[in-house]
Design an enzyme around this catalytic site. Structure first.
Site, PDB file in Angstrom:
ATOM      1  CG  ASP A 271       7.205   4.368   3.362  1.00  0.00           C
ATOM      2  OD1 ASP A 271       8.288   5.144   3.732  1.00  0.00           O
ATOM      3  OD2 ASP A 271       7.650   3.074   2.872  1.00  0.00           O
TER       4      ASP A 271
ATOM      5  CG  HIS B 163       3.975  -3.215   7.692  1.00  0.00           C
ATOM      6  ND1 HIS B 163       4.617  -3.995   8.500  1.00  0.00           N
ATOM      7  CD2 HIS B 163       5.039  -1.972   7.607  1.00  0.00           C
ATOM      8  CE1 HIS B 163       5.728  -3.604   8.949  1.00  0.00           C
ATOM      9  NE2 HIS B 163       6.047  -2.550   8.450  1.00  0.00           N
TER      10      HIS B 163
HETATM   11  N1  ACO Z   1      -2.288  -1.828  -2.532  1.00  0.00           N
HETATM   12  C1  ACO Z   1      -3.109  -2.957  -3.102  1.00  0.00           C
HETATM   13  N2  ACO Z   1      -3.046  -4.373  -2.645  1.00  0.00           N
HETATM   14  C2  ACO Z   1      -2.210  -4.559  -1.817  1.00  0.00           C
HETATM   15  C3  ACO Z   1      -1.295  -3.616  -1.038  1.00  0.00           C
HETATM   16  C4  ACO Z   1      -1.360  -2.449  -1.378  1.00  0.00           C
HETATM   17  N3  ACO Z   1      -0.770  -1.288  -0.981  1.00  0.00           N
HETATM   18  N4  ACO Z   1      -0.482  -4.358  -0.136  1.00  0.00           N
HETATM   19  C5  ACO Z   1      -1.092  -5.721  -0.429  1.00  0.00           C
HETATM   20  N5  ACO Z   1      -2.081  -5.760  -1.225  1.00  0.00           N
HETATM   21  C6  ACO Z   1      -2.745  -7.065  -1.360  1.00  0.00           C
HETATM   22  C7  ACO Z   1      -1.999  -7.889  -2.735  1.00  0.00           C
HETATM   23  O1  ACO Z   1      -2.252  -7.549  -3.748  1.00  0.00           O
HETATM   24  C8  ACO Z   1      -2.296  -9.282  -2.292  1.00  0.00           C
HETATM   25  O2  ACO Z   1      -3.733  -9.401  -2.695  1.00  0.00           O
HETATM   26  P1  ACO Z   1      -4.279 -10.842  -3.346  1.00  0.00           P
HETATM   27  O3  ACO Z   1      -3.962 -11.757  -2.305  1.00  0.00           O
HETATM   28  O4  ACO Z   1      -5.522 -10.566  -4.139  1.00  0.00           O
HETATM   29  O5  ACO Z   1      -2.994 -11.328  -4.267  1.00  0.00           O
HETATM   30  C9  ACO Z   1      -2.614  -9.362  -0.789  1.00  0.00           C
HETATM   31  O6  ACO Z   1      -2.897  -7.989  -0.443  1.00  0.00           O
HETATM   32  C10 ACO Z   1      -1.305  -9.534   0.050  1.00  0.00           C
HETATM   33  O7  ACO Z   1      -0.437  -9.110  -0.489  1.00  0.00           O
HETATM   34  P2  ACO Z   1       1.058  -9.309  -0.134  1.00  0.00           P
HETATM   35  O8  ACO Z   1       2.085  -8.720  -1.082  1.00  0.00           O
HETATM   36  O9  ACO Z   1       1.366 -10.930  -0.094  1.00  0.00           O
HETATM   37  O10 ACO Z   1       1.445  -8.890   1.192  1.00  0.00           O
HETATM   38  P3  ACO Z   1       2.707  -8.591   1.895  1.00  0.00           P
HETATM   39  O11 ACO Z   1       2.168  -8.634   3.392  1.00  0.00           O
HETATM   40  O12 ACO Z   1       3.642  -9.358   1.523  1.00  0.00           O
HETATM   41  O13 ACO Z   1       3.103  -7.192   1.526  1.00  0.00           O
HETATM   42  C11 ACO Z   1       4.009  -4.834   1.161  1.00  0.00           C
HETATM   43  C12 ACO Z   1       3.789  -6.176   2.114  1.00  0.00           C
HETATM   44  C13 ACO Z   1       4.847  -5.333   0.161  1.00  0.00           C
HETATM   45  C14 ACO Z   1       4.343  -3.722   1.995  1.00  0.00           C
HETATM   46  C15 ACO Z   1       2.643  -4.589   0.528  1.00  0.00           C
HETATM   47  O14 ACO Z   1       1.662  -4.213   1.425  1.00  0.00           O
HETATM   48  C16 ACO Z   1       2.693  -3.487  -0.459  1.00  0.00           C
HETATM   49  O15 ACO Z   1       3.370  -3.905  -1.662  1.00  0.00           O
HETATM   50  N6  ACO Z   1       2.449  -2.331  -0.103  1.00  0.00           N
HETATM   51  C17 ACO Z   1       2.677  -0.969  -0.916  1.00  0.00           C
HETATM   52  C18 ACO Z   1       4.355  -0.755  -0.964  1.00  0.00           C
HETATM   53  C19 ACO Z   1       4.579  -0.053   0.396  1.00  0.00           C
HETATM   54  O16 ACO Z   1       3.577   0.830   0.867  1.00  0.00           O
HETATM   55  N7  ACO Z   1       5.459  -0.231   1.180  1.00  0.00           N
HETATM   56  C20 ACO Z   1       6.216   0.256   2.106  1.00  0.00           C
HETATM   57  C21 ACO Z   1       5.918  -0.743   3.341  1.00  0.00           C
HETATM   58  S1  ACO Z   1       6.720  -0.016   4.871  1.00  0.00           S
HETATM   59  C22 ACO Z   1       8.189  -0.334   4.683  1.00  0.00           C
HETATM   60  O17 ACO Z   1       8.863  -0.931   4.310  1.00  0.00           O
HETATM   61  C23 ACO Z   1       8.855   1.193   5.336  1.00  0.00           C
END
Ligand code: ACO
Length: 349
Positions: free
Chosen positions: A286, A233
């Site tokens: 989610d 998140h």
């Molecule tokens: N699975 C695996 N790796 C992840 C995940 C995940 N769910 N979420 C983040 N990471 C990793 C990324 O790969 C990245 O790794 P790196 O540094 O090696 O490149 C690091 O964590 C940071 O990722 P960002 O995308 O920069 O983190 P951010 O805080 O921007 O992302 C997000 C938040 C988009 C929700 C992300 O966690 C994600 O994609 N989750 C999966 C989708 C999801 O569940 N979305 C619902 C969110 S809740 C809502 O909106 C209602």
């Protein structure tokens, strides 16, 4: 941030599930306080009065292919509602109520039509949540299903400046209309990094299939650069508090589905900590939504649209607040490209 905005931002979070119904929370979000009995009755009557789809909207719904993605159907019909109802000018509470009342109808009608089933008339004797379940299934909704879905809708009604709400506020800040702002919000919610993760989390659980397959599946997904849906998140670097509430709701609603999801969750968190050290990735809203919505009979591809049914009260509250005290939202961008180049006319390049 204004006082009202603080109320909007925190309103849904301070409510424990099952303590107040969705209509009460909508009142809190729109009017800034929980309703008295008389205020609640008045809001329920207004929502009921608007619980209808015009002939134009029904005709449009009938033209949609059964293959249409439900979020696309919702976005299209909301846009058409704005056009047919001539939703113009400054957003109003009447427009917010009119659209909120129609969201479940649009989705349930689409769901019936795509299965070749007859469209059902909304029932005046059922509340907002019960009516949604009835229109989807054609069956008398069970009390525990109404309670579970209503708690879910309350939980997701608002959540500060998430991507879809921010999108809605940006559109509202241009002095555009309420329908346009909501169409934009639906478009943002659809993305799998935001609300679109709900059905993807369910697909993930289905793809894992068995408890034994969970560890190898999670490891293979993460080592190949994939993301685990329902984890991580932007704002929470710890467990999303809503997911803790939803976990308990899922535990009661579907003990077997819950046990499997819990197993996957524990492995996911430990494997994320190992493969993505320091990223602080935990369960978001989610993940258990998938278990809960399945247990009350919502089809998987209606998970994200049902998220929209929850969030419409929050979106419209933010739109009204933005319009009431508006200033154009226009961030500055820092240019980091190359320095200026001399202009070379086209025929000399
Ligand atoms: N699975 C695996 N790796 C992840 C995940 C995940 N769910 N979420 C983040 N990471 C990793 C990324 O790969 C990245 O790794 P790196 O540094 O090696 O490149 C690091 O964590 C940071 O990722 P960002 O995308 O920069 O983190 P951010 O805080 O921007 O992302 C997000 C938040 C988009 C929700 C992300 O966690 C994600 O994609 N989750 C999966 C989708 C999801 O569940 N979305 C619902 C969110 S809740 C809502 O909106 C209602």
């Amino acid at each position: 941030m204004t006082e009202q905005m603080l109320i909007v931002s925190k309103g849904a979070m301070v409510q424990k599930p099952n303590k107040a119904g969705l209509e009460e929370i909508a009142h809190l979000l729109w009017f800034g306080h929980l309703p008295t009995r008389a205020e609640l009755a008045s809001l329920q009557a207004s929502l009921l009065e608007q619980r209808q789809l015009s002939r134009d909207l029904l005709a449009l719904l009938r033209t949609l292919s059964p293959e249409t993605a439900p979020m696309d159907a919702l976005r299209t019909v909301v846009s058409a509602w704005g056009m047919y109802a001539n939703v113009q000018g400054k957003p109003s509470i009447e427009q917010a109520i009119a659209l909120t009342a129609r969201f479940p109808l649009i989705l349930a009608t689409f769901n019936r039509l795509r299965q070749g089933l007859e469209v059902l008339e909304p029932r005046a004797d059922l509340g907002y949540t019960a009516n949604y379940l009835y229109l989807l299934t054609g069956q008398e909704p069970k009390a525990e299903h109404i309670k579970g879905l209503d708690a879910y809708l309350v939980m997701l009604a608002d959540h500060s400046m998430n991507a879809s709400t921010f999108t809605a506020r940006i559109v509202a800040s241009t002095a555009s209309d309420l329908a346009s702002a909501v169409v934009a919000a639906i478009s943002a919610l659809k993305g799998p990094l935001h609300g679109g993760a709900a059905d993807k989390a369910q697909e993930m659980l289905a793809a894992i299939g068995t408890a034994e397959n969970a560890e190898p599946w999670i490891r293979a997904t993460l080592t190949s650069g994939g993301r685990l849906m329902g984890f991580g998140h932007r704002a929470y670097k710890t467990t999303d508090p809503r997911s803790e509430e939803l976990r308990e709701m899922a535990r009661h609603a579907d003990p077997i589905g819950f046990a499997f999801a819990r197993h996957v969750e524990e492995l996911a968190i430990s494997t994320l900590a190992e493969i993505k050290p320091g990223r602080r990735l935990y369960t978001n809203v989610d993940f258990y939504s998938a278990v809960l919505l399945s247990s009350v009979g919502i089809p998987v591809d209606l998970f994200t649209p049902t998220f929209a049914v929850a969030r419409i009260a929050g979106w419209t509250a933010h739109i009204l607040e933005q319009a009431a005290n508006n200033r154009l939202i226009r961030p500055l961008a820092e240019y980091i490209g190359p320095d200026q180049h001399a202009f070379i006319p086209l025929d000399q390049r």
